[in-house]
Design an enzyme around this catalytic site. Structure first.
Site, PDB file in Angstrom:
ATOM      1  N   ALA A 136      86.741 -73.464 -31.155  1.00 19.15           N
ATOM      2  CA  ALA A 136      87.798 -72.709 -31.828  1.00 19.15           C
ATOM      3  C   ALA A 136      88.076 -73.304 -33.205  1.00 19.15           C
ATOM      4  O   ALA A 136      87.918 -74.499 -33.424  1.00 19.15           O
ATOM      5  CB  ALA A 136      89.058 -72.740 -30.971  1.00 19.15           C
ATOM      6  N   SER A 172      88.750 -66.833 -18.880  1.00 13.14           N
ATOM      7  CA  SER A 172      89.192 -67.907 -17.994  1.00 13.14           C
ATOM      8  C   SER A 172      88.328 -67.971 -16.745  1.00 13.14           C
ATOM      9  O   SER A 172      87.785 -66.969 -16.307  1.00 13.14           O
ATOM     10  CB  SER A 172      90.653 -67.695 -17.592  1.00 13.14           C
ATOM     11  OG  SER A 172      91.058 -68.742 -16.747  1.00 13.14           O
ATOM     12  N   GLY A 173      88.237 -69.166 -16.206  1.00 12.03           N
ATOM     13  CA  GLY A 173      87.479 -69.336 -14.975  1.00 12.03           C
ATOM     14  C   GLY A 173      86.424 -70.415 -15.100  1.00 12.03           C
ATOM     15  O   GLY A 173      85.675 -70.667 -14.161  1.00 12.03           O
ATOM     16  N   GLY A 174      86.359 -71.018 -16.280  1.00 11.20           N
ATOM     17  CA  GLY A 174      85.418 -72.124 -16.476  1.00 11.20           C
ATOM     18  C   GLY A 174      83.977 -71.663 -16.372  1.00 11.20           C
ATOM     19  O   GLY A 174      83.674 -70.467 -16.472  1.00 11.20           O
ATOM     20  N   ALA A 195      76.598 -73.105 -25.646  1.00 11.50           N
ATOM     21  CA  ALA A 195      77.085 -74.145 -24.742  1.00 11.50           C
ATOM     22  C   ALA A 195      77.106 -73.522 -23.335  1.00 11.50           C
ATOM     23  O   ALA A 195      76.738 -72.346 -23.177  1.00 11.50           O
ATOM     24  CB  ALA A 195      78.464 -74.600 -25.177  1.00 11.50           C
ATOM     25  N   LYS A 205      96.173 -65.229 -22.798  1.00 14.07           N
ATOM     26  CA  LYS A 205      95.408 -66.372 -22.276  1.00 14.07           C
ATOM     27  C   LYS A 205      96.211 -67.671 -22.451  1.00 14.07           C
ATOM     28  O   LYS A 205      96.225 -68.539 -21.582  1.00 14.07           O
ATOM     29  CB  LYS A 205      94.054 -66.460 -22.994  1.00 14.07           C
ATOM     30  CG  LYS A 205      93.246 -67.733 -22.698  1.00 14.07           C
ATOM     31  CD  LYS A 205      92.777 -67.757 -21.264  1.00 14.07           C
ATOM     32  CE  LYS A 205      92.163 -69.043 -20.763  1.00 14.07           C
ATOM     33  NZ  LYS A 205      91.574 -69.979 -21.628  1.00 14.07           N
ATOM     34  N   THR A 224      72.467 -74.625 -33.700  1.00 17.28           N
ATOM     35  CA  THR A 224      71.294 -75.478 -33.522  1.00 17.28           C
ATOM     36  C   THR A 224      70.252 -74.633 -32.795  1.00 17.28           C
ATOM     37  O   THR A 224      70.361 -74.400 -31.587  1.00 17.28           O
ATOM     38  CB  THR A 224      71.666 -76.720 -32.681  1.00 17.28           C
ATOM     39  OG1 THR A 224      72.835 -77.292 -33.241  1.00 17.28           O
ATOM     40  CG2 THR A 224      70.540 -77.728 -32.641  1.00 17.28           C
ATOM     41  N   MET A 237      79.347 -72.321 -21.323  1.00 16.64           N
ATOM     42  CA  MET A 237      80.096 -71.062 -21.149  1.00 16.64           C
ATOM     43  C   MET A 237      79.307 -69.876 -21.700  1.00 16.64           C
ATOM     44  O   MET A 237      79.205 -68.824 -21.064  1.00 16.64           O
ATOM     45  CB  MET A 237      81.443 -71.132 -21.884  1.00 16.64           C
ATOM     46  CG  MET A 237      82.486 -71.992 -21.235  1.00 16.64           C
ATOM     47  SD  MET A 237      83.061 -71.338 -19.668  1.00 16.64           S
ATOM     48  CE  MET A 237      84.105 -69.986 -20.197  1.00 16.64           C
ATOM     49  N   GLY A 238      78.758 -70.063 -22.895  1.00 18.69           N
ATOM     50  CA  GLY A 238      77.998 -68.995 -23.541  1.00 18.69           C
ATOM     51  C   GLY A 238      76.764 -68.630 -22.731  1.00 18.69           C
ATOM     52  O   GLY A 238      76.473 -67.450 -22.490  1.00 18.69           O
ATOM     53  N   TYR A 279      99.795 -74.946 -16.296  1.00 22.79           N
ATOM     54  CA  TYR A 279     100.457 -76.261 -16.390  1.00 22.79           C
ATOM     55  C   TYR A 279     101.625 -76.324 -15.402  1.00 22.79           C
ATOM     56  O   TYR A 279     101.829 -77.328 -14.725  1.00 22.79           O
ATOM     57  CB  TYR A 279     101.027 -76.476 -17.804  1.00 22.79           C
ATOM     58  CG  TYR A 279     100.114 -77.071 -18.838  1.00 22.79           C
ATOM     59  CD1 TYR A 279      98.898 -76.473 -19.165  1.00 22.79           C
ATOM     60  CD2 TYR A 279     100.486 -78.222 -19.540  1.00 22.79           C
ATOM     61  CE1 TYR A 279      98.088 -77.001 -20.149  1.00 22.79           C
ATOM     62  CE2 TYR A 279      99.667 -78.756 -20.531  1.00 22.79           C
ATOM     63  CZ  TYR A 279      98.468 -78.139 -20.832  1.00 22.79           C
ATOM     64  OH  TYR A 279      97.670 -78.655 -21.813  1.00 22.79           O
TER      65      TYR A 279
HETATM   66  P1  2AM Z   1      75.755 -76.392 -31.650  1.00 18.96           P
HETATM   67  O1  2AM Z   1      74.965 -76.279 -30.387  1.00 18.96           O
HETATM   68  O2  2AM Z   1      74.946 -76.104 -32.864  1.00 18.96           O
HETATM   69  O3  2AM Z   1      76.524 -77.691 -31.755  1.00 18.96           O
HETATM   70  C1  2AM Z   1      80.133 -75.460 -28.358  1.00 18.96           C
HETATM   71  O4  2AM Z   1      80.299 -76.628 -29.044  1.00 18.96           O
HETATM   72  C2  2AM Z   1      79.384 -74.434 -29.180  1.00 18.96           C
HETATM   73  O5  2AM Z   1      80.022 -74.281 -30.453  1.00 18.96           O
HETATM   74  C3  2AM Z   1      77.952 -74.798 -29.474  1.00 18.96           C
HETATM   75  O6  2AM Z   1      77.210 -73.636 -29.413  1.00 18.96           O
HETATM   76  C4  2AM Z   1      78.017 -75.368 -30.873  1.00 18.96           C
HETATM   77  O7  2AM Z   1      76.835 -75.231 -31.619  1.00 18.96           O
HETATM   78  C5  2AM Z   1      79.066 -74.483 -31.474  1.00 18.96           C
HETATM   79  N1  2AM Z   1      79.730 -75.094 -32.624  1.00 18.96           N
HETATM   80  C6  2AM Z   1      80.591 -76.123 -32.619  1.00 18.96           C
HETATM   81  N2  2AM Z   1      81.016 -76.396 -33.865  1.00 18.96           N
HETATM   82  C7  2AM Z   1      80.398 -75.528 -34.675  1.00 18.96           C
HETATM   83  C8  2AM Z   1      80.444 -75.285 -36.074  1.00 18.96           C
HETATM   84  N3  2AM Z   1      81.229 -75.992 -36.885  1.00 18.96           N
HETATM   85  N4  2AM Z   1      79.674 -74.274 -36.562  1.00 18.96           N
HETATM   86  C9  2AM Z   1      78.907 -73.555 -35.735  1.00 18.96           C
HETATM   87  N5  2AM Z   1      78.823 -73.722 -34.418  1.00 18.96           N
HETATM   88  C10 2AM Z   1      79.564 -74.687 -33.883  1.00 18.96           C
END
Ligand code: 2AM
Length: 528
Positions: free
Chosen positions: A116, A168-170, A51, A222, A74, A53-54, A230
Site C-alpha cells: 500500500a 480479507s481472508g489471508g 506476492a 475493510k 521484479t 496474495m496475488g 481487534y
Molecule cells: P517485488 O516482487 O518487485 O518486490 C508485495 O511486496 C508486492 O508488492 C510484490 O509484488 C512487490 O514487488 C510489490 N512492491 C512492493 N513495493 C513496490 C514498489 N515500490 N513498486 C512496485 N512494486 C512494489
C-alpha cells in the site's frame, strides 16, 4: 519485449497457433505485430503483484475459468510463478506493463496487489499511458480509504474507472474464497461483478462480495472490519485471562471451553482458532501460549478505525480499548517495574458455581460483541453521511460472513436485521439483539463485577457494558459538564425542554454569572 517474455507467451496454445500463421516461412513471428492483433487481447483480467496474495488470487480466478495475465515489478517472479505454482494453468505472464496491458480484453481490468502507498500510485502512473476510456484499475491492497477516495476522483477525471477493494481472508482466503469488499466508481461494478462474486467465499450459497459504495467505501469497510477484528480478539483474550487467572484453569481446559462455545452463539473463526491455539503444545508437551511474549503487535488498521471514530465523533469505544490494550501490552518493561510496586487485591479465589460462571462469561462475550458490532455500524453510518456513500449494511454483514477473519454465525443475524429493516437506526434496537442482550445482561454484569473484584483487567468487556448503559440512558451527567464549562469558560448551555423558565429560555444559548462577578458575557475570554 524481452525474449523470456516471448518464450513464455509462446506457451499459450492460442498464441502458438497465431505465431505459426504469422511466422509462415520460418523464423520467429513479429511480436509487435502480434501485440497489435486484437486476438492477442484474450485475458479476462490482469493482476500486478506476485506476492503470495496475488499469486493465490490469480490461481483462484484461474480455477473459476478466467484467463489471467500476471505481472510483477521484479519480472523474474513472473517466470518463477509460471514455472511453478501456475504451471499447467491458463495464466499468461508479461515482462513489461505495455505487454501486460496488451494481453487484456476491453474494457481492461487490472488488479494491483502491491504494498500500500506509493507503489500503488507508481503502477497507476505506469498503466495510464496504455489504458483507454472505460478501463478499470482495481486496488486490492491494504490501502487507506482516503487514498482510494483520491484515486477514484483522479482516475474518473481521466475517463477511467477505479475500484478500491478490501480483500480479507489471508493467503488461504485469496486462494479458495476471500471476502471481497469493492467500492469506487459504480460504473465498474457490472464489469467485475461476475468474476468477483465467482471467486469470493460463499455463505449459505451467497457470495461474500457485493458492491459496497462509492469512492473509498470498499477500503473503509475493510478498515472497520479490521477494527472489529481487534475488538473480537481483545474480548477473547480477556475471556482467556478471566478463565486462567480468575478460575485457575490451564490452557487445555480453556481450549475445551472454547470448543463448547464454538457450538453456540459464539460459533466463529476466531473462537475456533483460539480453541486450537490453546491446545497447541511445544515439543516438551507443555502448551505453547504461556511461552509467547505478551506484547501485541499491530499494523495500524485498528488505530485508523479508532482515529476515524474520534474524527467523526462516534463512540466506538470497544475498538479504541482494544487498540489501547495492545499499546499497554507493548509497554512490557514498564509493566514489569510497575508490577513490583503497585498492589491489587489478593490472588483470585472462586468458590461459586464454575459452570454457571463459564456460561455467564460466554454471554458476556456475546453481549460485548453485539455492542462492538453496533458501534462499528454506527461508525459506518456516520462515514456514509460524511463522505456521501450509499452503504448497504445488510450486504456488508453478508460480506463478512465468510472468507474473512471475523466470519461467524452471528453475522447472519446482523444480515437478517438489516435485510428485514434496511433503515434500522442502530443494531442494538433490532428486536433479536434487544432480546439477546436482555438474556445476557445479568451474567455479563456478574462477570465484569467479579473481574473487577479480582483485579483482572477487562477494558473491552467493561467499555462495552458502559456503552450499553450510557446508550440506554435517558439522562447522562453531561448537564454537569455543561454547567462546569459555562462556569469556567462561559461556553453556554441549553435548558431541558419542559424545564424552561424566565431566566432559562428554551432553545437559546444561556450563560449564567455563576460567581456574581466576572460579568455575564458569554464570550471566549477564558479559553479552557
Ligand atoms: P517485488 O516482487 O518487485 O518486490 C508485495 O511486496 C508486492 O508488492 C510484490 O509484488 C512487490 O514487488 C510489490 N512492491 C512492493 N513495493 C513496490 C514498489 N515500490 N513498486 C512496485 N512494486 C512494489
Amino acid at each position: 519485449m524481452q525474449n523470456g517474455g516471448l518464450e513464455q507467451l509462446m506457451n499459450n496454445p492460442m498464441l502458438r497457433q497465431m505465431a505459426e500463421n504469422f511466422g509462415r516461412g520460418g523464423g520467429m513471428p513479429d511480436i509487435n505485430a502480434l501485440m497489435q492483433n486484437p486476438q492477442m487481447r484474450h485475458a479476462d483480467i490482469g493482476l500486478i503483484g506476485l506476492a503470495v496474495m496475488g499469486q493465490n488470487l490469480i490461481l483462484n480466478m484461474n480455477d473459476h475459468g478466467y484467463t489471467v495475465a500476471a505481472y510483477n515489478r521484479t519480472t523474474s517472479k513472473v517466470d518463477q510463478f509460471l514455472e511453478n505454482e501456475a504451471k499447467g494453468t491458463k495464466v499468461v505472464g508479461a515482462h513489461s506493463v505495455e505487454e501486460f496491458v496488451a494481453l487484456l480484453k476491453r474494457p481492461r481490468k487490472v488488479i494491483i496487489l502491491v504494498k500500500a502507498g506509493a507503489a500503488v500510485d507508481a503502477f497507476i502512473e505506469q498503466l495510464l499511458p496504455h489504458l483507454e476510456k472505460g478501463d478499470i484499475i482495481i486496488d486490492g491492497g491494504n490501502s487507506h480509504y482516503p487514498d482510494s477516495i483520491r484515486r477514484t476522483k483522479e482516475l474518473e477525471e481521466r475517463g477511467l474507472l477505479f475500484v478500491g477493494s478490501g480483500v480479507s481472508g489471508g493467503e488461504e482466503g485469496a486462494r479458495y474464497g476471500p471476502s471481497l469488499m469493492p467500492g469506487g466508481s459504480p460504473a465498474a461494478w457490472p464489469h467485475i461483478k461476475e468474476i468477483f462474486q465467482a471467486i469470493a467465499a460463499k455463505s449459505d450459497g451467497e457470495p461474500c462480495c457485493d458492491w459496497v459504495g462509492e469512492g473509498g467505501a470498499g477500503h473503509y469497510v475493510k478498515m472497520v472490519h479490521n477494527g472489529i477484528e481487534y475488538g473480537d480478539m481483545q474480548l477473547i483474550a480477556e475471556a482467556y485471562s478471566i478463565l486462567k487467572v480468575g478460575l485457575g484453569l490451564d490452557e487445555l481446559e480453556i481450549s475445551k471451553i472454547f470448543a463448547e462455545w464454538n457450538k453456540g452463539v459464539l460459533d466463529s473463526f476466531l473462537i475456533e482458532i483460539t480453541r486450537d491455539v490453546l491446545a497447541y503444545k511445544d515439543t516438551d508437551g507443555a502448551p505453547i501460549v504461556p511461552k509467547i511474549l505478551d506484547s501485541a503487535g499491530q499494523k495500524g488498521t485498528g488505530k485508523w478505525t479508532a482515529m476515524n471514530a474520534l474524527d467523526l465523533g462516534q463512540p466506538v469505544t470497544l475498538i479504541g480499548e482494544a487498540v489501547f490494550a495492545r499499546c499497554l501490552s507493548s509497554l512490557r518493561e514498564e509493566r514489569l517495574r510497575a508490577a513490583k510496586v503497585l498492589k491489587g487485591p489478593d490472588a483470585p479465589q472462586f468458590s461459586g458455581d464454575r459452570d454457571q460462571f463459564v456460561k455467564d462469561l460466554e454471554q458476556a462475550l456475546y453481549a460485548s460483541k453485539i455492542v462492538s458490532y453496533a458501534q462499528g455500524f454506527m461508525l459506518m453510518r456516520e462515514a456514509a453521511k460524511e463522505y456521501n456513500w450509499h452503504l448497504n449494511k445488510g450486504s456488508i454483514a453478508l460480506m463478512w460472513r465468510g472468507g474473512c477473519i471475523i466470519r461467524s454465525v452471528f453475522l447472519k443475524d446482523i444480515t437478517n436485521a438489516f435485510r428485514t429493516n434496511p433503515d434500522l437506526e442502530n443494531l442494538l434496537l433490532d428486536q433479536f439483539f434487544v432480546d439477546a442482550i436482555q438474556t445476557a445482561q445479568a451474567g455479563w454484569r456478574r462477570v465484569i463485577s467479579q473481574a473487577i473484584a479480582w483485579g483482572i483487567p477487562t477494558p473491552a468487556f467493561s467499555s462495552a457494558l458502559a456503552f450499553y448503559d450510557g446508550f440506554r440512558s435517558e439522562v447522562v451527567p453531561a448537564n454537569l459538564i455543561q454547567a462546569q464549562r459555562d462556569y469556567f469558560g462561559a461556553h453556554t448551555f441549553r435548558v431541558v425542554p419542559g424545564k424552561e423558565s424566565e431566566s432559562l429560555p428554551l432553545g437559546q444559548d444561556i450563560h449564567i454569572n455563576w460567581t456574581g462577578h466576572g460579568g455575564s458575557v458569554s464570550a471566549s475570554t477564558y479559553q479552557a
